[in-house]
Motif scaffolding. Sequence first.
Motif, PDB file in Angstrom:
ATOM      1  N   VAL A   6       0.842  -1.205   0.000  1.00 63.23           N
ATOM      2  CA  VAL A   6       0.000   0.000   0.000  1.00 63.23           C
ATOM      3  C   VAL A   6       0.872   1.247   0.000  1.00 63.23           C
ATOM      4  N   GLY A   7       0.242   2.367  -0.281  1.00 64.40           N
ATOM      5  CA  GLY A   7       0.860   3.661  -0.017  1.00 64.40           C
ATOM      6  C   GLY A   7       0.638   4.002   1.446  1.00 64.40           C
ATOM      7  N   SER A   8       1.429   4.926   1.946  1.00 67.08           N
ATOM      8  CA  SER A   8       1.367   5.246   3.377  1.00 67.08           C
ATOM      9  C   SER A   8      -0.030   5.659   3.809  1.00 67.08           C
ATOM     10  N   ASP A   9      -0.757   6.328   2.905  1.00 68.43           N
ATOM     11  CA  ASP A   9      -2.081   6.826   3.284  1.00 68.43           C
ATOM     12  C   ASP A   9      -3.067   5.705   3.550  1.00 68.43           C
ATOM     13  N   GLN A  10      -2.719   4.493   3.135  1.00 68.80           N
ATOM     14  CA  GLN A  10      -3.625   3.368   3.381  1.00 68.80           C
ATOM     15  C   GLN A  10      -3.293   2.636   4.686  1.00 68.80           C
ATOM     16  N   ASP A  11      -2.280   3.121   5.403  1.00 68.55           N
ATOM     17  CA  ASP A  11      -1.903   2.414   6.632  1.00 68.55           C
ATOM     18  C   ASP A  11      -3.034   2.323   7.660  1.00 68.55           C
ATOM     19  N   PRO A  12      -3.932   3.315   7.776  1.00 68.63           N
ATOM     20  CA  PRO A  12      -5.039   3.158   8.729  1.00 68.63           C
ATOM     21  C   PRO A  12      -5.838   1.877   8.478  1.00 68.63           C
ATOM     22  N   HIS A  13      -6.052   1.550   7.195  1.00 71.52           N
ATOM     23  CA  HIS A  13      -6.758   0.301   6.892  1.00 71.52           C
ATOM     24  C   HIS A  13      -5.983  -0.912   7.395  1.00 71.52           C
ATOM     25  N   ILE A  14      -4.670  -0.843   7.266  1.00 69.58           N
ATOM     26  CA  ILE A  14      -3.839  -1.970   7.712  1.00 69.58           C
ATOM     27  C   ILE A  14      -3.934  -2.119   9.237  1.00 69.58           C
ATOM     28  N   ARG A  15      -3.756  -1.013   9.929  1.00 73.19           N
ATOM     29  CA  ARG A  15      -3.815  -1.098  11.392  1.00 73.19           C
ATOM     30  C   ARG A  15      -5.184  -1.549  11.876  1.00 73.19           C
ATOM     31  N   PHE A  16      -6.218  -0.993  11.274  1.00 72.11           N
ATOM     32  CA  PHE A  16      -7.586  -1.346  11.648  1.00 72.11           C
ATOM     33  C   PHE A  16      -7.827  -2.844  11.410  1.00 72.11           C
ATOM     34  N   THR A  17      -7.373  -3.316  10.256  1.00 70.51           N
ATOM     35  CA  THR A  17      -7.568  -4.727   9.921  1.00 70.51           C
ATOM     36  C   THR A  17      -6.823  -5.632  10.899  1.00 70.51           C
ATOM     37  N   ARG A  18      -5.608  -5.240  11.244  1.00 68.36           N
ATOM     38  CA  ARG A  18      -4.835  -6.054  12.196  1.00 68.36           C
ATOM     39  C   ARG A  18      -5.531  -6.095  13.557  1.00 68.36           C
ATOM     40  N   ASP A  19      -6.077  -4.968  13.974  1.00 72.97           N
ATOM     41  CA  ASP A  19      -6.798  -4.946  15.254  1.00 72.97           C
ATOM     42  C   ASP A  19      -8.035  -5.850  15.210  1.00 72.97           C
ATOM     43  N   ILE A  20      -8.814  -5.692  14.155  1.00 72.73           N
ATOM     44  CA  ILE A  20     -10.028  -6.507  14.024  1.00 72.73           C
ATOM     45  C   ILE A  20      -9.659  -7.991  13.962  1.00 72.73           C
ATOM     46  N   ALA A  21      -8.664  -8.307  13.154  1.00 72.93           N
ATOM     47  CA  ALA A  21      -8.265  -9.713  12.980  1.00 72.93           C
ATOM     48  C   ALA A  21      -7.914 -10.332  14.324  1.00 72.93           C
ATOM     49  N   SER A  22      -7.202  -9.567  15.149  1.00 73.75           N
ATOM     50  CA  SER A  22      -6.763 -10.137  16.430  1.00 73.75           C
ATOM     51  C   SER A  22      -7.946 -10.377  17.368  1.00 73.75           C
ATOM     52  N   ARG A  23      -9.040  -9.634  17.172  1.00 78.59           N
ATOM     53  CA  ARG A  23     -10.194  -9.784  18.066  1.00 78.59           C
ATOM     54  C   ARG A  23     -11.080 -10.971  17.737  1.00 78.59           C
ATOM     55  N   PHE A  24     -10.895 -11.566  16.572  1.00 78.34           N
ATOM     56  CA  PHE A  24     -11.705 -12.743  16.248  1.00 78.34           C
ATOM     57  C   PHE A  24     -11.168 -13.990  16.941  1.00 78.34           C
ATOM     58  N   SER A  25      -9.982 -13.909  17.451  1.00 77.27           N
ATOM     59  CA  SER A  25      -9.290 -15.018  18.152  1.00 77.27           C
ATOM     60  C   SER A  25      -9.645 -16.377  17.550  1.00 77.27           C
ATOM     61  N   SER A  26     -10.214 -17.269  18.338  1.00 76.45           N
ATOM     62  CA  SER A  26     -10.375 -18.637  17.835  1.00 76.45           C
ATOM     63  C   SER A  26     -11.482 -18.768  16.790  1.00 76.45           C
ATOM     64  N   GLU A  27     -12.377 -17.775  16.755  1.00 71.38           N
ATOM     65  CA  GLU A  27     -13.480 -17.828  15.786  1.00 71.38           C
ATOM     66  C   GLU A  27     -12.928 -17.840  14.345  1.00 71.38           C
ATOM     67  N   PHE A  28     -11.973 -16.966  14.096  1.00 75.31           N
ATOM     68  CA  PHE A  28     -11.216 -16.963  12.843  1.00 75.31           C
ATOM     69  C   PHE A  28      -9.749 -16.770  13.233  1.00 75.31           C
ATOM     70  N   PRO A  29      -8.948 -17.824  13.261  1.00 77.64           N
ATOM     71  CA  PRO A  29      -7.567 -17.671  13.753  1.00 77.64           C
ATOM     72  C   PRO A  29      -6.639 -17.090  12.682  1.00 77.64           C
ATOM     73  N   PHE A  30      -6.696 -15.790  12.517  1.00 75.87           N
ATOM     74  CA  PHE A  30      -5.898 -15.136  11.479  1.00 75.87           C
ATOM     75  C   PHE A  30      -4.435 -14.966  11.880  1.00 75.87           C
ATOM     76  N   ILE A  31      -3.558 -14.980  10.893  1.00 78.16           N
ATOM     77  CA  ILE A  31      -2.202 -14.452  11.068  1.00 78.16           C
ATOM     78  C   ILE A  31      -2.283 -12.974  10.701  1.00 78.16           C
ATOM     79  N   LEU A  32      -1.775 -12.094  11.571  1.00 82.14           N
ATOM     80  CA  LEU A  32      -1.893 -10.665  11.281  1.00 82.14           C
ATOM     81  C   LEU A  32      -1.245 -10.345   9.941  1.00 82.14           C
ATOM     82  N   PRO A  33      -1.967  -9.642   9.074  1.00 87.83           N
ATOM     83  CA  PRO A  33      -1.408  -9.342   7.761  1.00 87.83           C
ATOM     84  C   PRO A  33      -0.183  -8.425   7.831  1.00 87.83           C
TER      85      PRO A  33
END
Lengths: 363, 363
Positions: free
Chosen positions: A209-236
């Motif tokens: 991504v370009g730097s301006d898209q980093d909020p999407h990355i951080r947001f996605t990583r936060d959301i991904a971590s909250r699904f825990s065992s329901e969806f066991p994601f590796i943080l992107p």
Amino acid sequence: MKGMKLDPWGSSDFTDYKKLIKEFGIKPFRPLLEKINDPDKLMRREIIYGHRDYERIIEAMKNKKEFCLITGFMPSGKPHLGHKMVMEEIIWHQKKGAKIYVCIADIEAYTVRKMSRELCDSFGKEYLAYLIALGLKADKNTRLYFQSKNKNPEYHAFSKFASRKTTFNEMKDIYGELTPGKIVSSLTQVADILLPQIENGPMPTVVPVGSDQDPHIRFTRDIASRFSSEFPFILPSSTYHMFQRGLDGGKMSSSRENSYISLDESEESLKRKIMNAVTGGRETLQEQKEKGGIPEKCMIFELFKYHLIENDEKLNKIYSECKSGSRICGECKKQCFELMLSFLKKLNEKKEKCMSKIEKMMD
Amino acid sequence: MKGMKLDPWGSSDFTDYKKLIKEFGIKPFRPLLEKINDPDKLMRREIIYGHRDYERIIEAMKNKKEFCLITGFMPSGKPHLGHKMVMEEIIWHQKKGAKIYVCIADIEAYTVRKMSRELCDSFGKEYLAYLIALGLKADKNTRLYFQSKNKNPEYHAFSKFASRKTTFNEMKDIYGELTPGKIVSSLTQVADILLPQIENGPMPTVVPVGSDQDPHIRFTRDIASRFSSEFPFILPSSTYHMFQRGLDGGKMSSSRENSYISLDESEESLKRKIMNAVTGGRETLQEQKEKGGIPEKCMIFELFKYHLIENDEKLNKIYSECKSGSRICGECKKQCFELMLSFLKKLNEKKEKCMSKIEKMMD
């Protein structure tokens, strides 16, 4: 989050990349270079300047483990050289073994940029056709889709399930003033980024991504971590590239005609744009021969560096010639024009052949 | 919107239906009765007390034109008699020629009610199985789906496109305090209500709801009108039914065990609940014989009226007997218990047979 704020919907004008690294926890890419086999010129030239957790991707490439690249294009204008840069990064990763997911962000273009659905559709297909013309193989490990046309209900449902894992205040902190369209669009991007793992199970994923898209990355990583065992994601993971500057010296933007070169630029306007580009040349030929040019300020040099010269030695030679005063702007522009013209000509021939195949390549 | 506020996520306790008619522009249903061929008992008994634009549906039925019914069930608890009432309305409309869309609102249950996806799944199937056991024909004009599993990408995309047609403030006015989950869930309901027209083109559509769901109806009608030529919708019609009161005299709610009869109630607990129900009986047998009972206050009479007695004359007879003091609560409860037991027994036998078919009936 004090100081500068990254806004994926605002104008992106972050030239101070070091500040980004300092304030947002983006790590410099350069230390990784020696661990990467045959790095792309965008990496070697530090155009890709930062990353999050890219070590995971290097590890996967090294050990021939499954990994994935996912990125998206917003179909709100014509594909131009800025997009070609990301396309190059996609294709490089495919050659290194990545599964490829490419999304046309038409939901975002419609809801946030207020584009018509017809335009989203036709721009979107252009992006995909150029991507294939540039060398992407549309094989079974490649998934090209429009957000609005993705046939996997799990994708759509996930973008909605994700709404439970955040709050209004969190989204406001990240994105600033919200609208229902921005909320829906952001959650859809979360689903895009996690789609490879939704469809294939947990795997390292890189999002260029370009730097301006980093909020999407951080947001996605936060959301991904909250699904825990329901969806066991590796943080992107993510990579961050610099923005190519506009030919007129400002920001490269599809809203300023003379700032960019679109991938279907006509010969005539290509010539005009290159000949009028801001360079690092001196006021007089005499002065240039004495003091040398300033390639760091030169948009023509940027075109060589980002696009036209693959070989580092050749690029260095151009740099030295300019610095030493032996390279003159007029000749240099002509060389740039000819290389670009030849590149675009071949590209568009291939692209035309791809257009008809695009429909069936999707899904 | 002053005074009372309808909140689809709050507790619904609107017994003052006339006020609803006055404040929210819901029209009384009674004047339509004479134009309806063979109206359902819920209509005849004014349990369906209000509507918006139901004339359009009457017109379609009369002229044998295509029309549709769409409604949803929230899989956040067991199906009970309150749901059976809506199911009856669905089946009546199917007999009158309506295409039927029934949605299991599992996105809403997950995002707003914070249910687990497993529970949403198993409750949802129960609803559909009971609906078919009650007499819904799952033919080609019938579409049963879970919000999260709907395979039509246009459905999901539309719920996202719709976000462009509203503002944060509008949604706040309608729904009160917002969360990302509520926003996503409301827009999904908009897509549910308009799905028949998305899939089949513009057609009259009726949405049977309780009064507390009217905000969704108004919101959907507003959004639909804003798509203008992009999606030329006919504004959806709606009917409003009264809420059956709880057996204990309070609100019927799945959170108060003794207030409701679930469709799989055991004989033992059915007996207990009916025998303990609040009635319109007097303090002493003597007094009841002299003054008569008060069927208007009686939960047993409500069970007859809403569920057990199809024939109006028979219902009137029970009413008169109660009023005159010749009907005694003990006997009356026994009659109610026996009718209900027999009804539930047959229903559950059919329902068990339907369960295995549910998976393939969907989509």
